[in-house]
Every structure is written in C-alpha cells, then in structure tokens.
Design an enzyme around this catalytic site. Structure first.
Site, short mmCIF file in Angstrom:
data_model
loop_
_atom_site.label_atom_id
_atom_site.label_comp_id
_atom_site.label_asym_id
_atom_site.label_seq_id
_atom_site.Cartn_x
_atom_site.Cartn_y
_atom_site.Cartn_z
N TYR A 326 0.83 -1.21 0.00
CA TYR A 326 0.00 0.00 0.00
C TYR A 326 0.86 1.26 0.00
O TYR A 326 2.04 1.24 0.38
CB TYR A 326 -0.95 0.01 1.21
CG TYR A 326 -0.29 0.30 2.54
CD1 TYR A 326 -0.12 1.61 3.00
CD2 TYR A 326 0.17 -0.74 3.34
CE1 TYR A 326 0.49 1.88 4.22
CE2 TYR A 326 0.78 -0.50 4.56
CZ TYR A 326 0.93 0.82 5.00
OH TYR A 326 1.55 1.08 6.20
N CYS A 327 0.26 2.34 -0.46
CA CYS A 327 0.81 3.70 -0.36
C CYS A 327 -0.41 4.60 -0.19
O CYS A 327 -1.47 4.12 0.22
CB CYS A 327 1.64 4.05 -1.60
SG CYS A 327 0.70 3.95 -3.15
#
Length: 357
Positions: A326-327
């Site tokens: 994720y970001c």
C-alpha cells in the site's frame, strides 16, 4: 545427492521432448538421490511440492490399490516414465539400493507447455513468413532461450502469471534491439515509453539523489533481468537511469502493449476488508512509501519496503508469504507489486491506497 547429467534426461519422457537448452537448464535443477533397500521413496520429501519420480538404477517394488504388486528395474523401457504417474499406486519399496531422480511436476509442466507453444509457432509459419522473418529473431526463438525466459521466470516470475493468450500476443508485439556498452537506455526524468528485458549483456541502474553528488548505483542487471516497469505501472517519469555496461540485446514492449498484456493481469487489487482478513490469515502488510512517510504514519504491523529500494529488498523477502502493498493512492504500490512479481514474490495491492479507506 548428485546433480543430474543432461544426457540422462534425453532418455526420460516427456523430458526428452524438450529442447536441448531446456533439458540442460532442467538438469541443473535435478538431483540423483540414493535410497537404501527397504525404504519407500514415495514417502520421502512429503512436505515438498508434488514431484515426478524416475527410477534410474536398481529394483523398485510397486503396490496398487487392488493389491497387485509389480517389480520395476531402472534403465528399462517402462522406467523412462515417472513411476508415480499412476494414481492407483499406494506405496513403493526399494527392493535393492536404488537411485531416483525427482522433478517438480509443476516446473516440468510449465516447461513442456512453453516448449510446445514455441514449437507450434514454428510449425504454423508459412515458407513465405520464414523468409521474411529470417533477418530477425522470432517469438519461438525467444521462447526457446533460457535467459530471459528461464525456469525461474516461467515458474515464479511474471510470465507464470500471464494468460497463455497474453504470452503469445506479447511475443508478436515485442521488438529486439542491439545495444552497445555505455549506451543510455533510460534517462532519469524521462517519459516512460518501453518495458525492457535483457536478452544478453549487462546494465547498470543509477539514480541522482543530490545533484552535487555522484549518481547512486542501485543495481546491476544481467541476462534475464528487466527494467522500465515502474514508470509504466505508475504512469510517472523515469526514476532512474539505465546504462549498458556491455554490448547486448534487449527485448522491448511499448507502453500501451505493456499495460494491456502485462500490467492488467498481474496487478491484483483488493479492498481493505479483504486485505485485513488476509493479514489475519498470515499475509503481511507492506508500506512502499519512503521511510520518513512510514515512520510518521503506517498501518499497524506493516513492514517498510520503499519503492526506491524494492529491487534490493526483494531477495530478502519470504516467498512463502503473501504481501499486501500500500501507499497513499495505489500508484507506488502497483509499481512495487510488478517489480516483486518478477522476483517471484506473491503480492496484492490495496485498491486506492490508504486515501480510499
């Protein structure tokens, strides 16, 4: 255990039908195993993946589910085939000291599929097509190579995750270019236009972090390596420079074809609820942002795998685990997922990133 001699594989079915290059590569992954008398070789290595077992030397007893017993002798016509191919066999026993060869069934099947695809491509050519293509490498030529399309890449890399139709179409759209030592293939800050595979030669990946300092060497890529995917997956500028260290040959795929044939089937996105369930079952959260971003705010239990270090970190990851990347938006995590896929790491991407949760 001893490494198998490639000439031995010439007498085993269906391995004998593989190209010489594939047999040589497969031999390096196979070992001759000695089994003492009165041991059941089928009960050995039970924790490992399904394996085809060939009897090379000695006598082996088989017992079937109907009580029937058969004695096999290594080096005979029947032992050219895997002795455990028949699902009606309940157990085996070494009647003498024996030698066996084990091969991962999944790997063998992938190699047979790959070779048959390339052979069918050769057979489908018309004489006119053969003449017109004689000056350049064809899809079947590339498929029979064991550099870019190595056993690892076929079994665990990105090609293992592509639908067969995508693989064939990729070959039709790929082009080959000859390159020379010192030639800059990708320039940091440039537009993303192609995805590259190294057919032969060696390249160096560098990045300028501080204009007053020399460029930082990030990685060296050799035959079978790939580069250029980050900008294409994330739709950003090039974040590094790639320069050839030697003369060589590259295969390249343009951005539109890359997105259609490679990115779409490989980048799998999931929502937060599904992601959390997978983490509860053993998957690992992985934050691909910079360490400073990770330190300031990250999902509980997440490890930090910065995108700019992802190539170096990939080899240290546990390939038996699944990583949920994720970001903030999903852009960087998608790029990281593609790089990790090339290194045989199982990944999923949090759809929309943390902003969407």
């Amino acid at each position: 255990m001893a490494i198998a001699d490639p000439s031995l594989l010439e007498h085993l079915e269906p391995i004998a039908r593989l190209s010489a290059g594939r047999r040589k590569e497969l031999a390096a992954l196979c070992f001759i195993e000695k089994v003492n008398q009165d041991i059941d070789p089928m009960r050995m290595n039970m924790a490992k993946a399904a394996q085809a077992m060939y009897l090379i030397k000695g006598d082996l007893g088989l017992r079937y589910d109907d009580g029937r017993k058969v004695r096999l002798r290594g080096g005979t016509e029947v032992t050219k085939h895997p002795v455990n191919a028949d699902t009606k066999i309940t157990d085996t026993i070494a009647l003498t000291d024996i030698e066996i060869l084990r091969i991962d069934m999944d790997l063998l099947d992938i190699m047979m599929t790959w070779d048959q695809l390339s052979n069918s491509d050769n057979q489908a050519k018309t004489p006119q097509a053969s003449v017109s293509e004689s000056a350049s490498r064809t899809a079947s030529d590339w498929m029979n190579e064991t550099g870019v399309f190595s056993a690892f890449n076929l079994q665990s890399g990105i090609f293992s995750r592509l639908p067969a139709a995508n693989v064939e179409e990729m070959f039709k759209r790929m082009t080959s270019i000859l390159v020379t030592a010192g030639q800059v293939i990708i320039q940091q800050g440039g537009e993303g236009d192609y995805y590259y595979l190294i057919q032969s030669g060696c390249a160096q990946v560098t990045r300028i972090v501080d204009a007053s300092q020399p460029a930082l060497v990030l990685a060296e890529l050799s035959e079978g390596g790939a580069f250029g995917e980050e900008a294409l997956v994330s739709d950003n500028k090039r974040n590094a420079t790639v320069t050839m260290k030697t003369d060589g040959e590259l295969l390249r795929l343009n951005k539109q074809d890359f997105v259609e044939l490679l990115k779409a089937p490989i980048i799998n996105q999931i929502g937060m609820s599904v992601a959390q369930s997978k983490v509860n079952a053993g998957a690992v959260w992985a934050d691909v942002r910079l360490p400073s971003e990770y330190k300031y705010d990250h999902i509980d239990g997440a490890i930090n795998l910065p995108l700019n270090e992802i190539r170096q970190l990939a080899n240290n990851l546990d390939k038996s685990k699944e990583y949920i990347l994720y970001c903030q938006t999903g852009r960087r995590s998608s790029a990281a997922a593609f790089v990790l896929a090339q290194n045989g790491v199982k990944t999923l991407v949090l759809a929309g990133g943390t902003r969407a949760t």
